[in-house]
Design an enzyme around this catalytic site. Structure first.
Site, PDB file in Angstrom:
ATOM      1  N   TYR A 282      52.381  18.278   9.775  1.00  0.00           N
ATOM      2  CA  TYR A 282      53.268  17.174  10.122  1.00  0.00           C
ATOM      3  C   TYR A 282      53.599  16.288   8.928  1.00  0.00           C
ATOM      4  O   TYR A 282      54.247  15.258   9.086  1.00  0.00           O
ATOM      5  CB  TYR A 282      52.646  16.322  11.237  1.00  0.00           C
TER       6      TYR A 282
ATOM      7  N   LYS B  82      41.168  27.087  11.382  1.00  0.00           N
ATOM      8  CA  LYS B  82      41.550  28.448  10.993  1.00  0.00           C
ATOM      9  C   LYS B  82      41.139  28.623   9.528  1.00  0.00           C
ATOM     10  O   LYS B  82      41.927  29.056   8.678  1.00  0.00           O
ATOM     11  CB  LYS B  82      43.071  28.622  11.193  1.00  0.00           C
TER      12      LYS B  82
ATOM     13  N   ASP C  24      42.411  30.497  17.424  1.00  0.00           N
ATOM     14  CA  ASP C  24      42.953  31.529  18.323  1.00  0.00           C
ATOM     15  C   ASP C  24      41.929  31.934  19.385  1.00  0.00           C
ATOM     16  O   ASP C  24      42.239  32.014  20.568  1.00  0.00           O
ATOM     17  CB  ASP C  24      43.490  32.748  17.547  1.00  0.00           C
TER      18      ASP C  24
ATOM     19  N   ASP D 229      48.310  19.377  18.780  1.00  0.00           N
ATOM     20  CA  ASP D 229      49.550  19.376  19.546  1.00  0.00           C
ATOM     21  C   ASP D 229      49.551  20.553  20.521  1.00  0.00           C
ATOM     22  O   ASP D 229      49.818  20.405  21.719  1.00  0.00           O
ATOM     23  CB  ASP D 229      50.728  19.479  18.561  1.00  0.00           C
TER      24      ASP D 229
END
Ligand code: ATP
Length: 339
Positions: free
Chosen positions: A124, A171, A204, A228
């Site tokens: 962002y 991640k 994930d 988000d």
């Protein structure tokens, strides 16, 4: 003395859910001095500015906002207005409790998750450029300062509210440096809170695990974009985007807003569910230490869903925004008499 709050109705379904929420807040008797200043597309039409100067001045004065969703033009040159506001007031923590309303049946009962989302950087940061035609580079910014600050926020919250555990979502197996730094900061802070179990999970797998069994998590801390996405996923556990509240918190300033966007597909039709903004307003009342009013709204919300007569379409009913708000106001009187 009246509390001063900046009211930002927003775009799309924003004005409808804001109107409903304000009516309910006013019915509690809590004195709120609203300073209404809009931002976003509707403000732009009137003032030529997406974030009018009056809005900034008002929030500087009140330190507190209740905000409807604001449309961010897709593509185009303008960065997100929501992100700009969060940055301007250093609202670094996005706090999103995902808690089932016992009277609203869903696939998983009694879900009680908290998402703590870093609110100022990550993907962002909005820094993108074209390297050569056909190749675009976007920068994901992760800093030690912001990561440490959000980790500290999550652990402080967990300690205060006696939450069961904290999971840092990442991640880092692929983004070794950026998510690696985020994780290192979480790990360092975790050491200061030895009583709170701490674990790390890859994003994930977390999505799959959440859908299989949401009860294996409690408080989840993560960077901006993951927060988000996971927020929308988790909204499904408690009845969808029409339900989930949020707070953007900084030091000395707070803006309360629902997780959902402006939902242009149902805007202006008196169809939107105001619960998400209402629950955000309940968080605001607690922040203002108006506990009795907050409890009364929550009890009326529970009662209204239990009756099943006034549910909006997103949760299987046929009622409109206004009718739902009327029912809450009526039920607030009923729960006041009982208590
Ligand atoms: P953004 O990207 O702006 O955050 P979003 O991904 O959260 O938006 P929304 O526009 O909020 O997407 O909503 C997605 C869909 O969910 C909408 O099209 C709408 O049908 C439904 N929805 C969202 N909020 C509500 C609400 N308060 N009441 C009823 N339905 C809603």
């Amino acid at each position: 003395m009246a509390h001063k709050v900046t009211l930002i109705p927003g775009d799309g379904i924003g004005p409808e859910v804001t109107r409903a929420t304000v009516r309910i807040l006013e019915a509690t008797g809590v004195k709120i001095d609203w300073e209404m200043v809009n931002a976003g597309a509707s403000a732009y039409e009137k003032t030529g500015e997406y974030i009018p100067k009056e809005l900034i001045e008002s929030i500087e004065r009140t330190g507190l906002g209740l905000k409807g969703p604001i449309t961010t033009p897709i593509g185009g040159g303008f960065a997100s207005i929501n992100v700009a506001l969060r940055r301007k007031f250093e609202l670094y923590a996005n706090f999103r409790p995902i808690k089932s309303l016992p009277s609203l049946p869903t696939r998983f009962p009694d879900v009680d998750l908290v998402i703590v989302r870093e609110n100022t950087e990550g993907e962002y940061s909005g820094i993108e450029h074209e390297v050569v035609p056909g190749v675009v580079e976007a920068l994901k910014i992760i800093t030690e300062k912001a990561s440490t600050r959000i980790a500290r926020f999550a652990f402080e919250y967990a300690r205060r509210e006696k939450r069961a555990k904290i999971s840092a979502i990442h991640k880092a197996n692929i983004m070794k440096m950026s998510d690696g730094l985020f994780l290192r900061c979480c790990r360092d802070i975790a050491k200061e809170y030895p009583e709170i179990p701490y674990a790390e999970h890859i994003i994930d797998n977390t999505c799959m695990q959440l859908v299989m069994n949401p009860y294996q998590y409690d408080t989840l801390v993560m960077e901006n974009l993951y927060g988000d996405i996971i927020s929308d996923l988790c909204a499904a556990f408690v009845g969808g985007l029409g339900l989930v509240p949020g707070a953007n918190l900084g030091d000395g300033c707070a803006i309360f807003e629902a997780v959902h966007g402006s939902a242009p597909d149902i805007a202006g039709k008196d169809m939107a569910n105001p619960t998400a903004l209402l629950q955000s307003a309940v968080l605001m009342l607690r922040h203002l230490r108006e506990v009795e009013a907050a409890d009364r709204i929550y009890a009326a919300l529970e009662k209204t869903y239990k009756e099943k007569k006034h549910n909006t379409r997103d949760v299987g009913g046929t009622s409109g925004t206004t009718e739902f708000a009327d029912a809450i106001i009526e039920n607030m009187e009923a729960v006041a008499v009982v208590s």
